[in-house]
Design an enzyme around this catalytic site. Structure first.
Site: not given
Ligand SMILES: *Cc1c(COP(=O)(O)O)cnc(C)c1O
Length: 372
Positions: A47, A99, A171, A196
């Site tokens: 962890r 988001y 982000d 992603k």
């Molecule tokens: C998918 C996404 C998130 C969240 O990520 P997870 O891995 O699904 O928790 C945050 N910001 C953006 C722009 C995203 O496309």
């Protein structure tokens, strides 16, 4: 070094025990101490840290040009750790079309916990300036936004944040570090959903926070990561790192394909509007051209004829798969408003496309058929 080289080599080392060229997956949750009580391998308990997470974090820090990175079990866990490093009573400024998962976290978890939040339209940075309060601690940027593909000028927002003495977090999930490096534009923290493009194959969930400086605020995030334990497994870290090795080449193909598809949609008589920052008539095109290397793989478009028509087009697609998420090799089509639910800013006639790595001619043929 160039980003292609960093993507292939950062976090890589020949395994000292076996001389394996590809980093092995270390699933052990615990690491042996020496007779004197020390930890000669540098690891104690998984962890707190393990070789695969460390390799991924080193690679992410290098890709973004940051000082340090913390990997999480999801992008949402990464976003949450940044918010948890604030204190009750602090004020956050976020985009009105942030988001949806981040909006839910802010509204449903962190406002009851004591944060104050202002949601503003960041395409006009004066709205950010006006929203600054004496207790503001963080400005959250997301550009291009999801799913409206709005563009925020990172340099200007970071400048406003710094003049107010507060942090700017970005982000960077949609562009990935290949297309946009927020630290170069003044951001202090970068957040990713590695689910992603970084993972890139639609087979692993993950997230990360990368810091420009390994300072007290980042140490707080690091402590939340280790104490809270919302960490990815060694195998998941290995998968994300494997995905990153080809990221620069994939991003170029996603962006090139998306440009072709956006051009096709823009000239289609049944399409009301196309949201893609690569198009010259996109209101954020100039800023995007300044702060991005290419315009990314996500397009959204609105149909003449409303929600029914949008759903009908998605239903007719054969190659595009009807599913949420983005950033994988398989192209996806999504009626975003019904995914996000009440409070969504996505219009009812909007479809979001995650342009994959198929040939653009085949993608265009599929959309032509679906729109016919
Ligand atoms: C998918 C996404 C998130 C969240 O990520 P997870 O891995 O699904 O928790 C945050 N910001 C953006 C722009 C995203 O496309």
């Amino acid at each position: 070094m160039k980003i292609e080289t960093i993507a292939v080599r950062a976090g890589h080392r020949i395994d000292p025990g076996t001389r394996a060229v590809t980093t092995p997956i270390h699933m052990s949750t615990t690491f042996e101490r020496d007779g004197d009580g020390s930890y000669p391998g540098g690891y104690v308990y998984s962890r707190g840290g393990n070789p695969n997470r460390e390799a991924l974090e080193n690679c992410l820090a290098e890709l973004e040009g940051g000082a340090a990175a913390a990997a999480f079990a999801s992008g949402s866990a990464a976003a949450m750790s940044v918010l948890q490093a604030l204190s009750p009573g602090d004020h956050v400024i976020a985009p009105e079309d942030v988001y949806c998962g981040t909006a839910h976290l802010l509204r449903d978890t962190f406002v009851p916990w004591g944060l104050q939040v202002s949601f503003v339209d960041m395409t006009d940075t004066e709205n950010v300036e006006r929203a600054v309060q004496p207790n503001t601690r963080l400005v959250w940027v997301e550009t291009p936004s999801n799913p409206l593909l709005r563009i925020t000028d990172i340099t200007r927002v970071a400048d406003i944040a710094h003049r107010a003495g507060v942090l700017c977090a970005c982000d960077n999930t949609l562009p990935s570090p290949v297309l946009q490096r927020p630290f170069a534009h003044g951001a202090d923290l970068v957040v990713h959903s590695t689910t992603k493009y970084l993972g890139g194959h639609g087979d692993v969930l993950g997230g990360a926070v990368i810091a420009k400086r390994d300072d007290a605020f980042f140490q707080k995030i690091r402590k939340i990561q280790k104490d809270g334990g919302a960490v990815p497994s060694p195998f998941e870290c290995w998968l994300v790192l494997r995905g990153i090795r080809t990221l620069p080449y994939r991003m170029r193909a996603h962006a090139e394909n998306a440009m072709h598809v956006a051009a096709f949609l823009s000239s289609h008589p049944k399409v009301e509007s196309v949201h893609y920052p690569g198009l010259k008539d996109h209101p954020g095109h100039e800023v995007a051209a300044r702060q991005m290397d290419f315009f990314g793989g996500i397009i959204s478009f609105q149909l003449k004829g409303g929600k029914k028509k949008a759903l009908a087009v998605a239903a007719k697609a054969r190659l595009f798969v009807r599913a949420t998420s983005l950033g994988g090799p398989i192209s996806l089509i999504e009626h975003r408003a019904s995914y996000e639910g009440p409070g969504t800013m996505a219009p009812d006639n909007l479809l979001r496309l995650s342009i994959g790595l198929e040939h653009p001619d085949d993608l265009i043929a599929d959309l032509a058929h679906a729109l016919a």
